[in-house]
Scaffold this motif. Structure first.
Motif, mmCIF file in Angstrom:
data_model
loop_
_atom_site.group_PDB
_atom_site.id
_atom_site.type_symbol
_atom_site.label_atom_id
_atom_site.label_comp_id
_atom_site.label_asym_id
_atom_site.label_seq_id
_atom_site.Cartn_x
_atom_site.Cartn_y
_atom_site.Cartn_z
ATOM 1 N N ALA A 98 16.699 57.705 37.103
ATOM 2 C CA ALA A 98 15.411 57.318 36.514
ATOM 3 C C ALA A 98 15.584 56.102 35.601
ATOM 4 O O ALA A 98 14.742 55.207 35.589
ATOM 5 N N CYS A 147 12.105 53.841 35.480
ATOM 6 C CA CYS A 147 11.037 54.822 35.246
ATOM 7 C C CYS A 147 11.011 55.307 33.800
ATOM 8 O O CYS A 147 9.964 55.700 33.296
ATOM 9 N N ILE A 148 12.178 55.313 33.163
ATOM 10 C CA ILE A 148 12.282 55.752 31.776
ATOM 11 C C ILE A 148 13.212 54.806 31.033
ATOM 12 O O ILE A 148 13.947 54.038 31.649
ATOM 13 N N GLN A 149 13.178 54.874 29.719
ATOM 14 C CA GLN A 149 14.106 54.119 28.885
ATOM 15 C C GLN A 149 14.904 55.111 28.061
ATOM 16 O O GLN A 149 14.383 56.147 27.641
ATOM 17 N N THR A 162 20.084 62.667 37.807
ATOM 18 C CA THR A 162 18.643 62.425 37.907
ATOM 19 C C THR A 162 18.174 61.549 36.755
ATOM 20 O O THR A 162 17.407 60.597 36.951
ATOM 21 N N TYR A 163 18.644 61.838 35.560
ATOM 22 C CA TYR A 163 18.307 61.030 34.392
ATOM 23 C C TYR A 163 18.798 59.594 34.590
ATOM 24 O O TYR A 163 18.063 58.633 34.366
ATOM 25 N N ALA A 177 16.090 53.041 37.866
ATOM 26 C CA ALA A 177 14.858 52.671 38.561
ATOM 27 C C ALA A 177 13.814 52.096 37.603
ATOM 28 O O ALA A 177 12.790 51.588 38.031
#
Length: 84
Positions: A47, A52-54, A43-44, A50
């Motif tokens: 993300a 969505c996070i860095q 999941t990380y 995608a």
């Protein structure tokens, strides 16, 4: 595939060290704590992919993936050099 059952892929053995509180959190629901770690990491990773996070302040996943895709399309290695 006609089933919702997950495919069992061969998984290499790997040892990691976790903080005590993280290990306790993964073990709290019961056995198979190592099977719970993989979906959390996936999941990380998704993300990150995608955008969505860095991962950290110097990581720009989108730029990295764009560059990797360009190199792949051009038949180059990940460092931009020509493939042999």
């Amino acid at each position: 595939m006609d089933s919702w059952e997950r495919l069992e892929k061969p998984k290499p053995r790997w040892t990691i060290r976790l903080d005590a509180d993280m290990l306790k959190w993964f073990r709290k629901p019961g056995p198979n704590d190592s099977r719970r770690i993989n979906p959390v990491l996936r999941t990380y990773w998704m993300a990150l992919m995608a955008g969505c996070i860095q991962a950290h302040d110097k990581d720009n996943t989108i730029v990295r993936l764009s560059l990797a895709a360009r190199y792949l399309a051009e038949g180059k290695n990940m460092d931009g050099t020509e493939k042999e």
